[in-house]
Write a protein that holds these residues in place. Structure first.
Motif, mmCIF file in Angstrom:
data_model
loop_
_atom_site.group_PDB
_atom_site.id
_atom_site.type_symbol
_atom_site.label_atom_id
_atom_site.label_comp_id
_atom_site.label_asym_id
_atom_site.label_seq_id
_atom_site.Cartn_x
_atom_site.Cartn_y
_atom_site.Cartn_z
ATOM 1 N N GLY A 237 0.798 -1.226 0.000
ATOM 2 C CA GLY A 237 0.000 0.000 0.000
ATOM 3 C C GLY A 237 0.829 1.274 0.000
ATOM 4 N N VAL A 238 2.016 1.232 -0.601
ATOM 5 C CA VAL A 238 2.864 2.429 -0.682
ATOM 6 C C VAL A 238 2.328 3.322 -1.796
ATOM 7 N N GLU A 239 1.852 4.512 -1.429
ATOM 8 C CA GLU A 239 1.229 5.407 -2.406
ATOM 9 C C GLU A 239 2.031 6.685 -2.642
ATOM 10 N N TYR A 240 2.859 7.068 -1.684
ATOM 11 C CA TYR A 240 3.567 8.343 -1.774
ATOM 12 C C TYR A 240 5.075 8.151 -1.684
ATOM 13 N N ILE A 241 5.772 9.027 -2.362
ATOM 14 C CA ILE A 241 7.231 8.968 -2.394
ATOM 15 C C ILE A 241 7.817 9.109 -0.981
ATOM 16 N N GLU A 242 7.156 9.902 -0.123
ATOM 17 C CA GLU A 242 7.651 10.089 1.249
ATOM 18 C C GLU A 242 7.599 8.769 2.031
ATOM 19 N N LEU A 246 10.907 6.832 3.439
ATOM 20 C CA LEU A 246 11.002 6.519 4.861
ATOM 21 C C LEU A 246 11.200 5.017 5.082
ATOM 22 N N LEU A 247 10.395 4.211 4.376
ATOM 23 C CA LEU A 247 10.509 2.748 4.503
ATOM 24 C C LEU A 247 11.890 2.275 4.060
ATOM 25 N N THR A 248 12.394 2.880 2.997
ATOM 26 C CA THR A 248 13.723 2.504 2.509
ATOM 27 C C THR A 248 14.786 2.841 3.551
ATOM 28 N N SER A 249 14.660 4.046 4.160
ATOM 29 C CA SER A 249 15.642 4.451 5.174
ATOM 30 C C SER A 249 15.558 3.568 6.416
ATOM 31 N N MET A 250 14.382 2.989 6.660
ATOM 32 C CA MET A 250 14.230 2.079 7.806
ATOM 33 C C MET A 250 14.810 0.696 7.516
ATOM 34 N N GLY A 251 15.122 0.443 6.244
ATOM 35 C CA GLY A 251 15.723 -0.846 5.895
ATOM 36 C C GLY A 251 14.754 -1.861 5.317
ATOM 37 N N CYS A 252 13.547 -1.403 4.960
ATOM 38 C CA CYS A 252 12.569 -2.312 4.344
ATOM 39 C C CYS A 252 13.126 -2.795 2.996
ATOM 40 N N ASN A 253 13.028 -4.084 2.717
ATOM 41 C CA ASN A 253 13.655 -4.637 1.508
ATOM 42 C C ASN A 253 12.889 -4.292 0.229
ATOM 43 N N ASP A 254 11.592 -4.584 0.238
ATOM 44 C CA ASP A 254 10.808 -4.415 -0.985
ATOM 45 C C ASP A 254 9.560 -3.580 -0.726
ATOM 46 N N LEU A 255 9.050 -2.971 -1.785
ATOM 47 C CA LEU A 255 7.900 -2.085 -1.678
ATOM 48 C C LEU A 255 6.866 -2.441 -2.743
ATOM 49 N N GLN A 256 5.588 -2.235 -2.383
ATOM 50 C CA GLN A 256 4.512 -2.547 -3.314
ATOM 51 C C GLN A 256 3.413 -1.526 -3.097
ATOM 52 N N GLY A 257 2.850 -0.979 -4.155
ATOM 53 C CA GLY A 257 1.757 -0.032 -3.987
ATOM 54 C C GLY A 257 1.538 0.798 -5.231
ATOM 55 N N TYR A 258 0.469 1.598 -5.184
ATOM 56 C CA TYR A 258 0.070 2.384 -6.349
ATOM 57 C C TYR A 258 1.152 3.361 -6.791
ATOM 58 N N LEU A 259 2.067 3.760 -5.857
ATOM 59 C CA LEU A 259 3.167 4.638 -6.260
ATOM 60 C C LEU A 259 3.926 4.026 -7.445
ATOM 61 N N PHE A 260 4.055 2.723 -7.434
ATOM 62 C CA PHE A 260 4.813 2.030 -8.484
ATOM 63 C C PHE A 260 3.880 1.549 -9.587
ATOM 64 N N ALA A 261 2.853 0.835 -9.215
ATOM 65 C CA ALA A 261 1.877 0.361 -10.198
ATOM 66 C C ALA A 261 0.677 -0.243 -9.489
ATOM 67 N N LYS A 262 -0.487 -0.131 -10.149
ATOM 68 C CA LYS A 262 -1.673 -0.851 -9.685
ATOM 69 C C LYS A 262 -1.570 -2.288 -10.202
ATOM 70 N N PRO A 263 -2.435 -3.165 -9.710
ATOM 71 C CA PRO A 263 -2.447 -4.525 -10.279
ATOM 72 C C PRO A 263 -2.778 -4.439 -11.776
ATOM 73 N N ILE A 264 -2.035 -5.194 -12.586
ATOM 74 C CA ILE A 264 -2.100 -5.084 -14.040
ATOM 75 C C ILE A 264 -2.643 -6.396 -14.629
ATOM 76 N N PRO A 265 -3.598 -6.299 -15.586
ATOM 77 C CA PRO A 265 -4.088 -7.529 -16.222
ATOM 78 C C PRO A 265 -2.938 -8.275 -16.901
ATOM 79 N N SER A 266 -3.027 -9.577 -16.879
ATOM 80 C CA SER A 266 -1.959 -10.430 -17.390
ATOM 81 C C SER A 266 -1.545 -10.057 -18.812
ATOM 82 N N THR A 267 -2.536 -9.726 -19.636
ATOM 83 C CA THR A 267 -2.250 -9.430 -21.052
ATOM 84 C C THR A 267 -1.481 -8.128 -21.234
ATOM 85 N N GLN A 268 -1.547 -7.241 -20.223
ATOM 86 C CA GLN A 268 -0.879 -5.931 -20.360
ATOM 87 C C GLN A 268 0.471 -5.841 -19.653
ATOM 88 N N LEU A 269 0.880 -6.968 -19.074
ATOM 89 C CA LEU A 269 2.140 -6.906 -18.311
ATOM 90 C C LEU A 269 3.340 -6.627 -19.207
#
Ligand code: C2E
Ligand code: CA
Ligand code: CA
Ligand code: CA
Length: 269
Positions: A237-242, A246-269
């Protein structure tokens, strides 16, 4: 009748309508399962916090309903669960996601995994191990490329059986992630005893991470805990660059959320 004698309650139009809706939707879901191509998986990228590469995808269920349009799990997952249909749907989703994983990994060398959600009902189903095994052998996907997302509540239903099952799944070679971590009946004891690879930090903490000190403290603590236990972390649920920074500075390994992409239909990947 439950309220004792001599009472009455209105059986409202809304109640009747929603019961009809449920029965209708259940019947239509049965149709969708037996005849075809209405169920889909959409794929949401998971990115490495430090270099931004796509390292995985979470498979998310969608129902392309002929009249009601594209439905999300919110619209039908409770009916799939209460009717038990989630078992066959989940079996299909596992196979479908494993198929897709092969081509996604082939197309992008950074992609290491595909994550599939298991509901409590699926996790506690006697054939779950067979279903996972079948999806892997049928598709030839290397087991380490499959990540199963399981919630704390699914595990806590029956801890003794859960721990056995987790070890059996682990023996197949798949990755195990705790979904929505921190929102269920978290017990530090199971982190010690269960063969878990990843903690998925719930969106509710990510939402408040920038403005709410308590959410930030919880996120930071989960990440530290994971580090100390040798587990990896992903934030949802990462939506904002801030939030991302912050998560990156805390040491979180991976991120997922609308900031990067919404779920994408298989045909459009
Ligand atoms: P979840 O596993 O916690 O999945 C995350 C949900 O958050 C997804 O909703 C996703 O589309 C949404 N999301 C991702 N990034 C953002 C963001 O930045 N902002 C906001 N507001 N939302 C974001 P979706 O796809 O509607 O799925 C809802 C739930 O349905 C999932 O929650 C999961 O529990 C369940 N589900 C989805 N697919 C499956 C499946 O194949 N099997 C089972 N058993 N459950 C599934
Ligand atoms: Ca999930
Ligand atoms: Ca989640
Ligand atoms: Ca969540």
């Amino acid at each position: 009748k439950n309220n004792g004698k001599n009472g009455y309650q209105l059986f409202s139009h809304e109640m009747h309508k929603s019961l009809m809706d449920r029965l209708q939707i259940e019947a239509e879901l049965r149709e969708a399962i037996t005849h075809g191509d209405q169920l889909e998986l959409h794929y949401q990228p998971q990115v490495c916090a430090t270099n931004g590469h796509i390292v995985g995808y979470e498979a998310l269920l969608r129902w392309r309903h002929p009249r009601r349009g594209l439905l999300t799990p919110f619209d039908f997952i409770h009916i799939a669960e209460s009717s038990g249909l989630i078992i066959v749907i989940g079996e299909w989703a596992l196979l479908e996601a494993c198929k897709k994983a092969k081509s996604l990994c082939a197309a992008n060398s950074h992609v290491k995994r595909i994550a599939v959600n298991l509901s409590a009902l699926q996790f506690n189903h006697p054939n779950i191990l067979t279903h996972v095994q079948h999806a892997l052998t049928q598709t030839g996907l290397p087991p380490r490329m499959l990540e199963l997302e399981i919630t704390e509540s699914a595990i806590i239903d029956n801890v003794d059986d859960a721990i056995l099952l987790l070890f059996k799944l682990k023996k197949l070679g798949v990755n195990l992630a705790i979904d929505d971590f921190g929102t269920g009946y978290s017990s530090l004891n199971y982190l010690k005893n269960f063969p878990i690879d990843t903690l998925k930090i719930d969106k509710s903490f990510v939402d408040g991470i920038v403005n709410n000190q308590k959410d930030a403290a919880i996120a930071r603590t989960i990440i530290q805990l994971a580090l100390n236990l040798g587990l990896s972390t992903i934030a949802e649920g990462v939506e904002y660059i801030e939030q991302s920074e912050l998560l990156t500075s805390m040491g979180c390994n991976d991120l997922q959320g609308y900031l990067f992409a919404k779920p994408i239909p298989s045909t459009q990947l």
